[in-house]
Design a protein around this motif. Structure first.
Motif, PDB file in Angstrom:
ATOM      1  N   MET A   1     -17.007 -35.020 -18.965  1.00  0.00           N
ATOM      2  CA  MET A   1     -16.106 -33.961 -19.379  1.00  0.00           C
ATOM      3  C   MET A   1     -16.382 -32.705 -18.551  1.00  0.00           C
ATOM      4  SD  MET A   1     -15.645 -32.511 -23.204  1.00  0.00           S
ATOM      5  CE  MET A   1     -14.851 -30.996 -23.501  1.00  0.00           C
ATOM      6  N   THR A   2     -15.333 -32.107 -18.060  1.00  0.00           N
ATOM      7  CA  THR A   2     -15.437 -30.911 -17.240  1.00  0.00           C
ATOM      8  C   THR A   2     -15.481 -29.674 -18.133  1.00  0.00           C
ATOM      9  OG1 THR A   2     -14.157 -31.997 -15.520  1.00  0.00           O
ATOM     10  CG2 THR A   2     -14.350 -29.618 -15.383  1.00  0.00           C
ATOM     11  N   LEU A   3     -16.357 -28.765 -17.776  1.00  0.00           N
ATOM     12  CA  LEU A   3     -16.441 -27.499 -18.512  1.00  0.00           C
ATOM     13  C   LEU A   3     -15.360 -26.573 -17.979  1.00  0.00           C
ATOM     14  CD1 LEU A   3     -18.096 -25.990 -20.666  1.00  0.00           C
ATOM     15  CD2 LEU A   3     -19.508 -25.112 -18.812  1.00  0.00           C
ATOM     16  N   THR A   4     -14.357 -26.305 -18.790  1.00  0.00           N
ATOM     17  CA  THR A   4     -13.255 -25.439 -18.381  1.00  0.00           C
ATOM     18  C   THR A   4     -13.684 -23.978 -18.451  1.00  0.00           C
ATOM     19  OG1 THR A   4     -12.388 -25.225 -20.616  1.00  0.00           O
ATOM     20  CG2 THR A   4     -11.598 -27.104 -19.307  1.00  0.00           C
ATOM     21  N   ALA A   5     -12.901 -23.129 -17.839  1.00  0.00           N
ATOM     22  CA  ALA A   5     -13.173 -21.686 -17.923  1.00  0.00           C
ATOM     23  C   ALA A   5     -13.087 -21.222 -19.370  1.00  0.00           C
ATOM     24  CB  ALA A   5     -12.190 -20.915 -17.048  1.00  0.00           C
ATOM     25  N   THR A   6     -12.170 -21.795 -20.128  1.00  0.00           N
ATOM     26  CA  THR A   6     -12.013 -21.437 -21.537  1.00  0.00           C
ATOM     27  C   THR A   6     -13.279 -21.782 -22.322  1.00  0.00           C
ATOM     28  OG1 THR A   6      -9.623 -21.723 -21.423  1.00  0.00           O
ATOM     29  CG2 THR A   6     -10.627 -21.846 -23.615  1.00  0.00           C
ATOM     30  N   ALA A   7     -13.769 -22.994 -22.134  1.00  0.00           N
ATOM     31  CA  ALA A   7     -14.993 -23.420 -22.829  1.00  0.00           C
ATOM     32  C   ALA A   7     -16.194 -22.613 -22.341  1.00  0.00           C
ATOM     33  CB  ALA A   7     -15.232 -24.911 -22.621  1.00  0.00           C
ATOM     34  N   LEU A   8     -16.266 -22.369 -21.047  1.00  0.00           N
ATOM     35  CA  LEU A   8     -17.373 -21.575 -20.500  1.00  0.00           C
ATOM     36  C   LEU A   8     -17.357 -20.159 -21.055  1.00  0.00           C
ATOM     37  CD1 LEU A   8     -19.779 -21.432 -18.591  1.00  0.00           C
ATOM     38  CD2 LEU A   8     -18.193 -20.862 -16.751  1.00  0.00           C
ATOM     39  N   ALA A   9     -16.184 -19.565 -21.175  1.00  0.00           N
ATOM     40  CA  ALA A   9     -16.083 -18.217 -21.742  1.00  0.00           C
ATOM     41  C   ALA A   9     -16.544 -18.212 -23.193  1.00  0.00           C
ATOM     42  CB  ALA A   9     -14.649 -17.698 -21.635  1.00  0.00           C
ATOM     43  N   LEU A  10     -16.123 -19.211 -23.951  1.00  0.00           N
ATOM     44  CA  LEU A  10     -16.543 -19.295 -25.352  1.00  0.00           C
ATOM     45  C   LEU A  10     -18.059 -19.409 -25.454  1.00  0.00           C
ATOM     46  CD1 LEU A  10     -15.818 -19.511 -28.362  1.00  0.00           C
ATOM     47  CD2 LEU A  10     -15.507 -21.976 -27.993  1.00  0.00           C
ATOM     48  N   LEU A  11     -18.637 -20.311 -24.690  1.00  0.00           N
ATOM     49  CA  LEU A  11     -20.095 -20.467 -24.704  1.00  0.00           C
ATOM     50  C   LEU A  11     -20.786 -19.216 -24.173  1.00  0.00           C
ATOM     51  CD1 LEU A  11     -20.407 -24.157 -23.481  1.00  0.00           C
ATOM     52  CD2 LEU A  11     -20.678 -23.287 -25.817  1.00  0.00           C
ATOM     53  N   GLY A  12     -20.205 -18.593 -23.167  1.00  0.00           N
ATOM     54  CA  GLY A  12     -20.786 -17.380 -22.602  1.00  0.00           C
ATOM     55  C   GLY A  12     -20.794 -16.227 -23.584  1.00  0.00           C
ATOM     56  N   LEU A  13     -19.721 -16.085 -24.352  1.00  0.00           N
ATOM     57  CA  LEU A  13     -19.668 -15.025 -25.364  1.00  0.00           C
ATOM     58  C   LEU A  13     -20.743 -15.229 -26.429  1.00  0.00           C
ATOM     59  CD1 LEU A  13     -15.792 -14.811 -25.683  1.00  0.00           C
ATOM     60  CD2 LEU A  13     -17.291 -12.981 -24.837  1.00  0.00           C
ATOM     61  N   VAL A  14     -20.933 -16.465 -26.827  1.00  0.00           N
ATOM     62  CA  VAL A  14     -21.982 -16.767 -27.808  1.00  0.00           C
ATOM     63  C   VAL A  14     -23.358 -16.538 -27.183  1.00  0.00           C
ATOM     64  CG1 VAL A  14     -23.026 -18.605 -29.188  1.00  0.00           C
ATOM     65  CG2 VAL A  14     -20.537 -18.363 -29.117  1.00  0.00           C
ATOM     66  N   ALA A  15     -23.547 -17.009 -25.962  1.00  0.00           N
ATOM     67  CA  ALA A  15     -24.844 -16.853 -25.289  1.00  0.00           C
ATOM     68  C   ALA A  15     -25.191 -15.381 -25.091  1.00  0.00           C
ATOM     69  CB  ALA A  15     -24.824 -17.579 -23.944  1.00  0.00           C
ATOM     70  N   TRP A  16     -24.208 -14.567 -24.702  1.00  0.00           N
ATOM     71  CA  TRP A  16     -24.451 -13.134 -24.498  1.00  0.00           C
ATOM     72  C   TRP A  16     -24.874 -12.465 -25.807  1.00  0.00           C
ATOM     73  CZ3 TRP A  16     -25.802 -10.009 -20.884  1.00  0.00           C
ATOM     74  CH2 TRP A  16     -25.658  -8.640 -21.045  1.00  0.00           C
ATOM     75  N   THR A  17     -24.174 -12.796 -26.886  1.00  0.00           N
ATOM     76  CA  THR A  17     -24.515 -12.237 -28.196  1.00  0.00           C
ATOM     77  C   THR A  17     -25.911 -12.686 -28.605  1.00  0.00           C
ATOM     78  OG1 THR A  17     -22.175 -12.258 -28.781  1.00  0.00           O
ATOM     79  CG2 THR A  17     -23.727 -12.026 -30.594  1.00  0.00           C
ATOM     80  N   LEU A  18     -26.224 -13.937 -28.352  1.00  0.00           N
ATOM     81  CA  LEU A  18     -27.553 -14.469 -28.675  1.00  0.00           C
ATOM     82  C   LEU A  18     -28.634 -13.787 -27.845  1.00  0.00           C
ATOM     83  CD1 LEU A  18     -29.025 -16.580 -30.406  1.00  0.00           C
ATOM     84  CD2 LEU A  18     -28.645 -18.222 -28.549  1.00  0.00           C
ATOM     85  N   LEU A  19     -28.353 -13.550 -26.568  1.00  0.00           N
ATOM     86  CA  LEU A  19     -29.310 -12.840 -25.717  1.00  0.00           C
ATOM     87  C   LEU A  19     -29.599 -11.448 -26.271  1.00  0.00           C
ATOM     88  CD1 LEU A  19     -31.016 -12.499 -23.127  1.00  0.00           C
ATOM     89  CD2 LEU A  19     -28.925 -11.675 -22.021  1.00  0.00           C
ATOM     90  N   LEU A  20     -28.548 -10.739 -26.689  1.00  0.00           N
ATOM     91  CA  LEU A  20     -28.750  -9.402 -27.235  1.00  0.00           C
ATOM     92  C   LEU A  20     -29.584  -9.429 -28.514  1.00  0.00           C
ATOM     93  CD1 LEU A  20     -25.285  -7.714 -26.599  1.00  0.00           C
ATOM     94  CD2 LEU A  20     -27.403  -7.423 -25.310  1.00  0.00           C
ATOM     95  N   VAL A  21     -29.365 -10.428 -29.372  1.00  0.00           N
ATOM     96  CA  VAL A  21     -30.166 -10.497 -30.599  1.00  0.00           C
ATOM     97  C   VAL A  21     -31.617 -10.860 -30.267  1.00  0.00           C
ATOM     98  CG1 VAL A  21     -29.830 -12.891 -31.397  1.00  0.00           C
ATOM     99  CG2 VAL A  21     -30.069 -11.074 -33.048  1.00  0.00           C
ATOM    100  N   PHE A  22     -31.826 -11.691 -29.251  1.00  0.00           N
ATOM    101  CA  PHE A  22     -33.199 -11.984 -28.827  1.00  0.00           C
ATOM    102  C   PHE A  22     -33.884 -10.722 -28.302  1.00  0.00           C
ATOM    103  CE2 PHE A  22     -32.300 -16.700 -28.302  1.00  0.00           C
ATOM    104  CZ  PHE A  22     -33.159 -17.081 -29.313  1.00  0.00           C
ATOM    105  N   LEU A  23     -33.155  -9.915 -27.529  1.00  0.00           N
ATOM    106  CA  LEU A  23     -33.718  -8.648 -27.048  1.00  0.00           C
ATOM    107  C   LEU A  23     -34.061  -7.727 -28.216  1.00  0.00           C
ATOM    108  CD1 LEU A  23     -31.389  -7.850 -24.003  1.00  0.00           C
ATOM    109  CD2 LEU A  23     -33.794  -8.558 -23.933  1.00  0.00           C
ATOM    110  N   LEU A  24     -33.182  -7.685 -29.201  1.00  0.00           N
ATOM    111  CA  LEU A  24     -33.391  -6.848 -30.382  1.00  0.00           C
ATOM    112  C   LEU A  24     -34.618  -7.312 -31.167  1.00  0.00           C
ATOM    113  CD1 LEU A  24     -32.315  -4.545 -32.144  1.00  0.00           C
ATOM    114  CD2 LEU A  24     -30.817  -6.205 -33.237  1.00  0.00           C
ATOM    115  N   VAL A  25     -34.713  -8.604 -31.392  1.00  0.00           N
ATOM    116  CA  VAL A  25     -35.863  -9.160 -32.122  1.00  0.00           C
ATOM    117  C   VAL A  25     -37.151  -8.914 -31.331  1.00  0.00           C
ATOM    118  CG1 VAL A  25     -36.940 -11.325 -32.858  1.00  0.00           C
ATOM    119  CG2 VAL A  25     -34.548 -10.861 -33.410  1.00  0.00           C
ATOM    120  N   ASN A  26     -37.084  -9.083 -30.023  1.00  0.00           N
ATOM    121  CA  ASN A  26     -38.263  -8.846 -29.184  1.00  0.00           C
ATOM    122  C   ASN A  26     -38.695  -7.385 -29.262  1.00  0.00           C
ATOM    123  OD1 ASN A  26     -40.191  -9.633 -26.995  1.00  0.00           O
ATOM    124  ND2 ASN A  26     -38.998  -8.103 -25.891  1.00  0.00           N
TER     125      ASN A  26
END
Length: 140
Positions: A1-26
């Motif tokens: 299965m190919t990762l579309t730009a739509t799917a990549l954007a969705l995962l990227g938005l979640v990953a970015w939010t998760l990164l920020l919460v990891f920075l906050l927790v750290n």
């Protein structure tokens, strides 16, 4: 299965939010472990952290959480209804605008950075509104 730009954007938005919460927790973990703050003294808005960056980090993370439902809903709608042709051209622009907005928020609250942050938010809102119009068949 190919990762579309739509799917990549969705995962990227979640990953970015998760990164920020990891920075906050750290950041908060380091303040607790260093004895600078007690574990139960953090204000939810970050207003009592020793640095302005801590406050900006809390707001940048909260802003991601505030906008993620709208972004995810339209991206998931596109995937679920096989209409990713609508979201593909701007999906990564949406992700880039989100990362840009948060980055400007983390860097400064000076007037230039607030304007840049607004530009990032406006780009995201314009993309979401455009997609909604396209999905509804009102344009295009």
């Amino acid at each position: 299965m190919t990762l579309t730009a739509t799917a990549l954007a969705l995962l990227g938005l979640v990953a970015w939010t998760l990164l920020l919460v990891f920075l906050l927790v750290n950041q908060r973990g380091m303040l607790v472990l260093s004895g600078k703050m007690a574990v139960n003294t953090f204000n939810p808005d970050g207003s009592n952290t020793p640095s302005a960056f801590g406050q900006r980090l809390v707001r940048a993370h909260a802003n991601c959480l505030e906008n993620l439902p709208l972004q995810a809903a339209l991206l998931l709608y596109a995937i679920a209804t096989a209409q990713t042709a609508i979201t593909e051209p701007l999906a990564l622009v949406l992700l880039g605008a989100r990362v840009f907005q948060s980055s400007m928020h983390l860097l400064s609250t000076g007037p230039l950075f607030v304007w840049l942050r607004f530009a990032g938010l406006f780009a995201q809102l314009a993309i979401l509104a455009w997609w909604l119009l396209l999905f509804a068949g009102l344009v295009g």
